[in-house]
Design a protein around this motif. Structure first.
Motif, PDB file in Angstrom:
ATOM      1  N   GLY A   8       0.820  -1.220   0.000  1.00 31.08           N
ATOM      2  CA  GLY A   8       0.000   0.000   0.000  1.00 31.08           C
ATOM      3  C   GLY A   8       0.848   1.261   0.000  1.00 31.08           C
ATOM      4  N   THR A   9       0.192   2.361  -0.301  1.00 30.22           N
ATOM      5  CA  THR A   9       0.872   3.658  -0.361  1.00 30.22           C
ATOM      6  C   THR A   9       1.536   3.997   0.966  1.00 30.22           C
ATOM      7  OG1 THR A   9      -0.828   4.362  -1.921  1.00 30.22           O
ATOM      8  CG2 THR A   9       0.527   6.095  -0.964  1.00 30.22           C
ATOM      9  N   SER A  10       0.856   3.660   2.081  1.00 34.79           N
ATOM     10  CA  SER A  10       1.413   4.049   3.383  1.00 34.79           C
ATOM     11  C   SER A  10       2.702   3.288   3.685  1.00 34.79           C
ATOM     12  CB  SER A  10       0.383   3.811   4.486  1.00 34.79           C
ATOM     13  OG  SER A  10      -0.023   2.477   4.462  1.00 34.79           O
ATOM     14  N   VAL A  44       1.101  -6.448  -6.416  1.00 35.76           N
ATOM     15  CA  VAL A  44       0.052  -5.455  -6.662  1.00 35.76           C
ATOM     16  C   VAL A  44       0.486  -4.215  -5.900  1.00 35.76           C
ATOM     17  CG1 VAL A  44      -2.379  -4.848  -6.299  1.00 35.76           C
ATOM     18  CG2 VAL A  44      -1.759  -7.173  -6.983  1.00 35.76           C
ATOM     19  N   SER A  45       0.822  -3.174  -6.623  1.00 31.20           N
ATOM     20  CA  SER A  45       1.393  -2.005  -5.971  1.00 31.20           C
ATOM     21  C   SER A  45       0.506  -0.774  -6.099  1.00 31.20           C
ATOM     22  CB  SER A  45       2.773  -1.688  -6.560  1.00 31.20           C
ATOM     23  OG  SER A  45       3.296  -0.524  -5.963  1.00 31.20           O
ATOM     24  N   SER A  46       0.212  -0.173  -4.968  1.00 26.19           N
ATOM     25  CA  SER A  46      -0.419   1.150  -4.942  1.00 26.19           C
ATOM     26  C   SER A  46       0.692   2.173  -5.056  1.00 26.19           C
ATOM     27  CB  SER A  46      -1.157   1.354  -3.627  1.00 26.19           C
ATOM     28  OG  SER A  46      -2.061   0.323  -3.411  1.00 26.19           O
ATOM     29  N   GLY A  47       0.346   3.414  -4.848  1.00 21.37           N
ATOM     30  CA  GLY A  47       1.371   4.450  -4.779  1.00 21.37           C
ATOM     31  C   GLY A  47       1.359   5.394  -5.954  1.00 21.37           C
ATOM     32  N   ALA A  48       0.571   5.098  -7.001  1.00 19.90           N
ATOM     33  CA  ALA A  48       0.582   5.973  -8.174  1.00 19.90           C
ATOM     34  C   ALA A  48       0.098   7.377  -7.789  1.00 19.90           C
ATOM     35  CB  ALA A  48      -0.287   5.393  -9.275  1.00 19.90           C
ATOM     36  N   ILE A  49      -1.061   7.431  -7.147  1.00 15.44           N
ATOM     37  CA  ILE A  49      -1.608   8.750  -6.811  1.00 15.44           C
ATOM     38  C   ILE A  49      -0.707   9.424  -5.774  1.00 15.44           C
ATOM     39  CG2 ILE A  49      -3.604   9.992  -5.857  1.00 15.44           C
ATOM     40  CD1 ILE A  49      -5.379   7.716  -7.009  1.00 15.44           C
ATOM     41  N   GLY A  50      -0.341   8.673  -4.741  1.00 16.38           N
ATOM     42  CA  GLY A  50       0.505   9.230  -3.680  1.00 16.38           C
ATOM     43  C   GLY A  50       1.814   9.780  -4.228  1.00 16.38           C
ATOM     44  N   MET A  51       2.459   9.018  -5.119  1.00 15.86           N
ATOM     45  CA  MET A  51       3.741   9.484  -5.640  1.00 15.86           C
ATOM     46  C   MET A  51       3.578  10.632  -6.620  1.00 15.86           C
ATOM     47  SD  MET A  51       6.052   6.109  -5.638  1.00 15.86           S
ATOM     48  CE  MET A  51       7.374   6.974  -6.389  1.00 15.86           C
ATOM     49  N   ILE A 129       1.096  -4.996 -10.799  1.00 15.30           N
ATOM     50  CA  ILE A 129      -0.273  -4.648 -11.184  1.00 15.30           C
ATOM     51  C   ILE A 129      -0.786  -3.469 -10.355  1.00 15.30           C
ATOM     52  CG2 ILE A 129      -2.644  -5.569 -11.309  1.00 15.30           C
ATOM     53  CD1 ILE A 129      -1.312  -8.380 -11.602  1.00 15.30           C
ATOM     54  N   ASN A 130      -1.500  -2.586 -11.002  1.00 17.99           N
ATOM     55  CA  ASN A 130      -2.201  -1.511 -10.283  1.00 17.99           C
ATOM     56  C   ASN A 130      -3.528  -1.284 -10.990  1.00 17.99           C
ATOM     57  OD1 ASN A 130      -2.827   0.607  -8.537  1.00 17.99           O
ATOM     58  ND2 ASN A 130      -1.120   1.921  -9.164  1.00 17.99           N
ATOM     59  N   GLU A 131      -4.405  -0.548 -10.335  1.00 21.11           N
ATOM     60  CA  GLU A 131      -5.612  -0.122 -11.020  1.00 21.11           C
ATOM     61  C   GLU A 131      -5.213   0.903 -12.085  1.00 21.11           C
ATOM     62  OE1 GLU A 131      -9.157   0.262  -8.843  1.00 21.11           O
ATOM     63  OE2 GLU A 131     -10.041   0.217 -10.830  1.00 21.11           O
ATOM     64  N   ASN A 132      -5.916   0.902 -13.216  1.00 20.79           N
ATOM     65  CA  ASN A 132      -5.640   1.900 -14.261  1.00 20.79           C
ATOM     66  C   ASN A 132      -6.350   3.194 -13.862  1.00 20.79           C
ATOM     67  OD1 ASN A 132      -4.926   3.210 -16.550  1.00 20.79           O
ATOM     68  ND2 ASN A 132      -5.733   1.678 -17.967  1.00 20.79           N
ATOM     69  N   ASP A 133      -5.751   3.874 -12.911  1.00 20.38           N
ATOM     70  CA  ASP A 133      -6.433   5.000 -12.260  1.00 20.38           C
ATOM     71  C   ASP A 133      -6.770   6.146 -13.208  1.00 20.38           C
ATOM     72  OD1 ASP A 133      -6.503   4.137  -9.487  1.00 20.38           O
ATOM     73  OD2 ASP A 133      -4.338   4.328  -9.502  1.00 20.38           O
ATOM     74  N   THR A 134      -5.998   6.316 -14.283  1.00 17.94           N
ATOM     75  CA  THR A 134      -6.262   7.463 -15.162  1.00 17.94           C
ATOM     76  C   THR A 134      -7.544   7.294 -15.962  1.00 17.94           C
ATOM     77  OG1 THR A 134      -4.823   6.510 -16.819  1.00 17.94           O
ATOM     78  CG2 THR A 134      -3.868   8.193 -15.425  1.00 17.94           C
ATOM     79  N   ASP A 144     -10.062   0.136  -4.680  1.00 18.60           N
ATOM     80  CA  ASP A 144      -8.966   0.026  -3.717  1.00 18.60           C
ATOM     81  C   ASP A 144      -8.144  -1.204  -4.070  1.00 18.60           C
ATOM     82  OD1 ASP A 144      -9.510  -2.352  -1.682  1.00 18.60           O
ATOM     83  OD2 ASP A 144     -11.409  -1.500  -2.332  1.00 18.60           O
ATOM     84  N   ASN A 145      -6.867  -1.140  -3.719  1.00 18.42           N
ATOM     85  CA  ASN A 145      -5.971  -2.204  -4.164  1.00 18.42           C
ATOM     86  C   ASN A 145      -6.024  -3.458  -3.302  1.00 18.42           C
ATOM     87  OD1 ASN A 145      -5.238  -0.789  -6.388  1.00 18.42           O
ATOM     88  ND2 ASN A 145      -3.064  -0.620  -5.868  1.00 18.42           N
ATOM     89  N   ASP A 146      -6.647  -3.392  -2.108  1.00 19.30           N
ATOM     90  CA  ASP A 146      -6.843  -4.629  -1.338  1.00 19.30           C
ATOM     91  C   ASP A 146      -7.791  -5.534  -2.127  1.00 19.30           C
ATOM     92  OD1 ASP A 146      -5.296  -3.682   0.801  1.00 19.30           O
ATOM     93  OD2 ASP A 146      -7.015  -2.624   1.644  1.00 19.30           O
ATOM     94  N   LEU A 205      -2.913   9.235   2.241  1.00 22.97           N
ATOM     95  CA  LEU A 205      -2.575   9.130   0.812  1.00 22.97           C
ATOM     96  C   LEU A 205      -3.172   7.896   0.138  1.00 22.97           C
ATOM     97  CD1 LEU A 205       1.149  10.215   1.014  1.00 22.97           C
ATOM     98  CD2 LEU A 205      -0.619  11.448  -0.207  1.00 22.97           C
ATOM     99  N   GLY A 206      -3.417   6.845   0.881  1.00 20.86           N
ATOM    100  CA  GLY A 206      -3.955   5.604   0.303  1.00 20.86           C
ATOM    101  C   GLY A 206      -5.470   5.578   0.372  1.00 20.86           C
ATOM    102  N   THR A 207      -6.031   4.410   0.042  1.00 23.27           N
ATOM    103  CA  THR A 207      -7.479   4.313  -0.047  1.00 23.27           C
ATOM    104  C   THR A 207      -8.053   3.325   0.975  1.00 23.27           C
ATOM    105  OG1 THR A 207      -7.128   4.588  -2.400  1.00 23.27           O
ATOM    106  CG2 THR A 207      -9.344   4.022  -1.727  1.00 23.27           C
ATOM    107  N   GLY A 208      -7.259   2.341   1.362  1.00 31.06           N
ATOM    108  CA  GLY A 208      -7.778   1.154   2.081  1.00 31.06           C
ATOM    109  C   GLY A 208      -8.231   1.380   3.504  1.00 31.06           C
TER     110      GLY A 208
END
Ligand code: GLU
Length: 257
Positions: A8-10, A44-51, A129-134, A144-146, A205-208
Motif C-alpha cells: 500500500g501507499t502508506s 500489486v502495488s499502490s502508490g501511483a496517486i501518492g507518488m 499490477i495496479n488499477e488503471n487509475d487514469t 482500492d488495491n486490497d 494518501l492511500g485508499t484502504g
C-alpha cells in the motif's frame, strides 16, 4: 508457491508522498530473493496517486477525479521507473499491468489478463499490477488495491495473498484506541463479528483501511486463496511467510480449514 503481494501507499511512501527509499529497496531485495528461490511472485502495488502528489508537489491528495487521475498518470511512471531500476540490480525483469473492474468482469478480457500473467511467470518476469487509475472513473473502478489484489489472486489461482499494511494484522479492537487490543493470529471464517472489526479509515494518501482488507479476505478465501495481513515495515517477514511461519493475521481459505 505462487504468491500475490500487495503493498500500500502508506508502506511505499512517507507521509509527504515521496518514496520511502529504504523500505522500497528492502522490499525489492526480498522479492528478488524469493524469486531466486523459485517462488512465483506477483506484486500489486499502490502508490501511483501518492507518488504523483509528491512529484507534482501538491499540498495534498486531490479531491476531484481529474486531479487524482493526473496525479496517478505522473506517479505510475515514477513508480515503475523505481521498480524497473531497482529490480534490475538483482537481474529481475518487471512487467506493468493496469486493470479496471471492467477488465476483470469481462470474460474475454480476464482471460487475456490471466494468459499474460501466466506467460510472464513462465518468462520469469515479475508482473506489477495496479488499477488503471487514469481511466477508472468511479463506476468502473475496483476502487482500492486490497480488493484488486484479492481479485487478481483469485484470477491467477495464487496459493497465497499477502497484504503488506501499516498495521500488524487484525486486532480484537482498534489498537490505536484500545491499548489492550490483541492480534488475531488466525481467522477460520469471516463471521459478522470479524466484519464488525473492520472499523473505518485508511491513511491520508492511500485508499484502504481494515474494511477493504476484510472484503479482500472474503473474496480470496472464497476462491480458495489463503490471505495474510501483516506489517510491511519489515519486508523480511516475507521470508517467514514463505516458510509457513505464523505472521500477522492469517485467513484460512475455504476448503482448506
Ligand atoms: N491505485 C491507487 C494508487 O496507485 C491506490 C489504491 C489504494 O490505495 O488502494 O495510488
Amino acid at each position: 508457491m505462487r504468491i500475490v503481494i500487495k503493498v500500500g501507499t502508506s508502506t511505499l511512501a512517507h507521509a509527504t508522498g515521496r518514496l520511502n527509499i529504504r523500505l522500497v529497496e528492502e522490499l525489492i531485495k526480498v522479492l528478488s530473493d524469493l524469486k531466486n528461490a523459485g517462488q512465483e511472485v506477483i506484486l500489486v502495488s499502490s502508490g501511483a496517486i501518492g507518488m504523483g502528489v509528491g512529484k507534482l508537489m501538491l499540498p495534498k491528495r486531490p479531491e476531484d477525479m481529474p486531479g487524482r487521475q493526473a496525479a496517478a498518470a505522473v506517479g505510475q511512471c515514477e513508480l515503475m521507473y523505481v521498480y524497473d531500476r531497482q529490480f534490475m540490480e538483482y537481474n529481475h525483469t518487471v512487467a506493468q499491468i493496469l486493470l479496471t473492474a471492467e477488465d476483470l468482469d469481462d470474460d474475454r478480457r480476464r482471460l487475456n489478463f490471466e494468459n499474460t500473467v501466466f506467460r510472464l511467470l513462465e518468462l520469469k518476469a515479475l508482473p506489477i499490477i495496479n488499477e488503471n487509475d487514469t481511466i477508472a472513473t468511479e463506476e468502473i473502478a475496483v476502487g482500492d488495491n486490497d480488493t484488486l489484489a484479492a481479485l487478481v489472486a483469485s484470477a491467477v489461482e495464487a496459493d497465497l495473498l499477502v497484504l503488506l499494511s501499516d498495521i500488524d494484522g487484525l486486532f480484537t479492537a482498534d489498537p490505536h484506541k484500545c491499548p489492550d487490543a490483541k492480534l488475531i493470529p488466525v481467522v477460520e471464517a469471516i463471521t459478522p463479528e470479524i466484519e464488525a472489526l473492520g472499523g473505518g479509515k485508511g491513511s491520508a494518501l492511500g485508499t484502504g483501511g481494515m474494511v477493504t482488507k476484510i472484503r479482500a479476505a472474503r473474496i480470496a478465501t472464497e476462491a480458495g486463496v489463503e490471505m495474510i495481513i501483516t506489517n510491511g515495515s519489515k519486508p523480511q517477514v516475507l521470508y517467514d511467510i514463505a516458510e509457513g511461519k505464523s505472521v500477522g493475521t492469517r485467513f484460512l481459505a475455504e476448503g482448506r480449514k
